[in-house]
Design a protein around this motif. Structure first.
Motif, PDB file in Angstrom:
ATOM      1  N   THR A 200       8.945   5.164   7.368  1.00  0.00           N
ATOM      2  CA  THR A 200       8.741   3.904   6.661  1.00  0.00           C
ATOM      3  C   THR A 200       9.894   2.939   6.894  1.00  0.00           C
ATOM      4  OG1 THR A 200       7.446   5.007   4.932  1.00  0.00           O
ATOM      5  CG2 THR A 200       8.391   2.862   4.386  1.00  0.00           C
TER       6      THR A 200
ATOM      7  N   SER B 148       9.968   7.662  -3.602  1.00  0.00           N
ATOM      8  CA  SER B 148       9.011   7.512  -2.508  1.00  0.00           C
ATOM      9  C   SER B 148       8.222   8.796  -2.286  1.00  0.00           C
ATOM     10  CB  SER B 148       9.734   7.135  -1.216  1.00  0.00           C
ATOM     11  OG  SER B 148       8.829   7.114  -0.136  1.00  0.00           O
ATOM     12  N   LYS B 149       6.928   8.624  -2.095  1.00  0.00           N
ATOM     13  CA  LYS B 149       6.065   9.741  -1.705  1.00  0.00           C
ATOM     14  C   LYS B 149       5.725   9.648  -0.218  1.00  0.00           C
ATOM     15  CE  LYS B 149       5.756  10.933  -6.072  1.00  0.00           C
ATOM     16  NZ  LYS B 149       6.473   9.810  -6.680  1.00  0.00           N
ATOM     17  N   GLU B 150       6.276   8.656   0.438  1.00  0.00           N
ATOM     18  CA  GLU B 150       6.054   8.442   1.867  1.00  0.00           C
ATOM     19  C   GLU B 150       7.143   9.149   2.685  1.00  0.00           C
ATOM     20  OE1 GLU B 150       3.469   6.818   2.972  1.00  0.00           O
ATOM     21  OE2 GLU B 150       2.773   5.750   1.186  1.00  0.00           O
TER      22      GLU B 150
ATOM     23  N   LYS C  67       0.815  -1.220   0.000  1.00  0.00           N
ATOM     24  CA  LYS C  67       0.000   0.000   0.000  1.00  0.00           C
ATOM     25  C   LYS C  67       0.847   1.268   0.000  1.00  0.00           C
ATOM     26  CE  LYS C  67      -3.801  -2.240   2.521  1.00  0.00           C
ATOM     27  NZ  LYS C  67      -4.587  -2.238   3.788  1.00  0.00           N
ATOM     28  N   LEU C  68       2.151   1.122   0.216  1.00  0.00           N
ATOM     29  CA  LEU C  68       3.024   2.290   0.264  1.00  0.00           C
ATOM     30  C   LEU C  68       3.120   2.962  -1.107  1.00  0.00           C
ATOM     31  CD1 LEU C  68       6.002   0.952   2.413  1.00  0.00           C
ATOM     32  CD2 LEU C  68       4.252   2.589   3.137  1.00  0.00           C
ATOM     33  N   ASN C  69       3.143   4.280  -1.097  1.00  0.00           N
ATOM     34  CA  ASN C  69       3.266   5.041  -2.340  1.00  0.00           C
ATOM     35  C   ASN C  69       4.744   5.252  -2.653  1.00  0.00           C
ATOM     36  OD1 ASN C  69       2.858   6.629  -4.570  1.00  0.00           O
ATOM     37  ND2 ASN C  69       1.940   8.354  -3.473  1.00  0.00           N
ATOM     38  N   VAL C  70       5.379   4.178  -3.086  1.00  0.00           N
ATOM     39  CA  VAL C  70       6.786   4.213  -3.484  1.00  0.00           C
ATOM     40  C   VAL C  70       6.931   3.583  -4.858  1.00  0.00           C
ATOM     41  CG1 VAL C  70       7.658   4.149  -1.116  1.00  0.00           C
ATOM     42  CG2 VAL C  70       7.306   2.013  -2.349  1.00  0.00           C
ATOM     43  N   GLY C  71       7.871   4.124  -5.629  1.00  0.00           N
ATOM     44  CA  GLY C  71       8.068   3.589  -6.965  1.00  0.00           C
ATOM     45  C   GLY C  71       8.694   2.211  -6.961  1.00  0.00           C
TER      46      GLY C  71
END
Length: 272
Positions: free
Chosen positions: A255, A248-250, A27-31
């Motif tokens: 994280t 990463s947008k986290e 679910k993490l918003n990472v590439g």
């Protein structure tokens, strides 16, 4: 034979005991994201391991590595106009300043100073172009098949790319070097020019080093196009874990800390 079987079974149990919440990581918003248990040599999580992405200043791991391996870290480097034609972040050198190579390497790793990285390239390679050739040759030697460097700093360029898998290979090699490990975990570094005693300060961008007591390096990176990048390593209770995070947008620090704790807690709870 029974004793051997028990040892083998116990060994498999230890290896399998390292676990993380993959649904949570999905679910993490990472590439891209890799998590490796270095103790058992087990890949715990992989997302887009072979995707070619902009590595930003994670590039400087290779820059520092080549400088360290060439050996003469005490050599003086006279700063030239060409060496300081870079974008911030910078140390603020002026032409004529004389800086030890080891201080340039530390500044490039700790504060990610681009003038330090370019100075390394020209001092070690003779020219920046030649140094980049050295970087790519080293990448090839390490089996980094999907990596190509065009500068020593990590500036965005469509021809400057790597993959999480390749960066993991590079880091696993780099952390075998004691001196590399010493500088990659520094929070700060103070040094002086040799000819005019000018004082320089390098403070790390790696907030994990101050927020997580088990963190031991390695490198941060960021550009607007690459996004937030991080190679992080932590050790706890004899366990060793390595994370590669790109685009990463986290919150990178939060994280990474959560991932490390999942790995370490699962180890300790299941191994008694």
């Amino acid at each position: 034979m029974i004793k051997f079987f028990c040892v083998l079974l116990f060994g498999l149990t230890i290896s399998a005991s390292a676990s993380i919440n993959k649904e949570q990581l999905n679910k993490l918003n990472v590439g891209a994201l890799l998590v490796k248990d270095m103790t058992s040599n087990q890949m715990l999580y992989a997302r887009e391991a072979f995707k070619e992405l902009k590595p930003a200043s994670l590039t400087k791991v290779m820059t520092a590595l080549i400088a360290i391996e060439q050996g003469d870290l005490n050599r003086p480097v006279t700063i030239t106009y060409e060496m300081i034609q870079v974008e911030p972040t910078i140390a603020g050198y002026k032409p004529g300043d004389v800086i030890r190579l080891r201080d340039l390497v530390t500044a490039a790793m700790v504060k990610s100073d681009n003038d330090a990285a370019k100075s390394i390239a020209i001092a070690v390679g003779g020219t920046e172009k030649r140094f980049v050739e050295m970087m790519n040759a080293k990448a090839k030697a390490l089996g980094m098949k999907h990596t190509h460097f065009v500068n020593p700093c990590g500036f965005d360029n469509k021809e400057h790319y790597s993959t999480p898998s390749d960066l993991l290979k590079m880091t696993e090699y780099a952390i075998k070097n004691k001196y590399f490990n010493e500088i990659s975990k520094k929070n700060q570094h103070t040094y002086f020019s040799l000819n005019n005693n000018k004082k320089f300060y390098a403070y790390t961008h790696n907030r994990l080093l101050s927020r997580y007591e088990y963190a031991v390096g390695v490198k941060t990176g960021y550009t607007s196009k690459a996004g937030a990048c991080l190679i992080a390593r932590a050790k706890k209770n004899g366990r060793d874990c390595l994370i590669v995070m790109m685009d990463s947008k986290e919150d990178r620090w939060k994280t990474a800390k959560q991932i490390f704790e999942q790995v370490f807690v699962s180890k300790s709870s299941k191994n008694g």
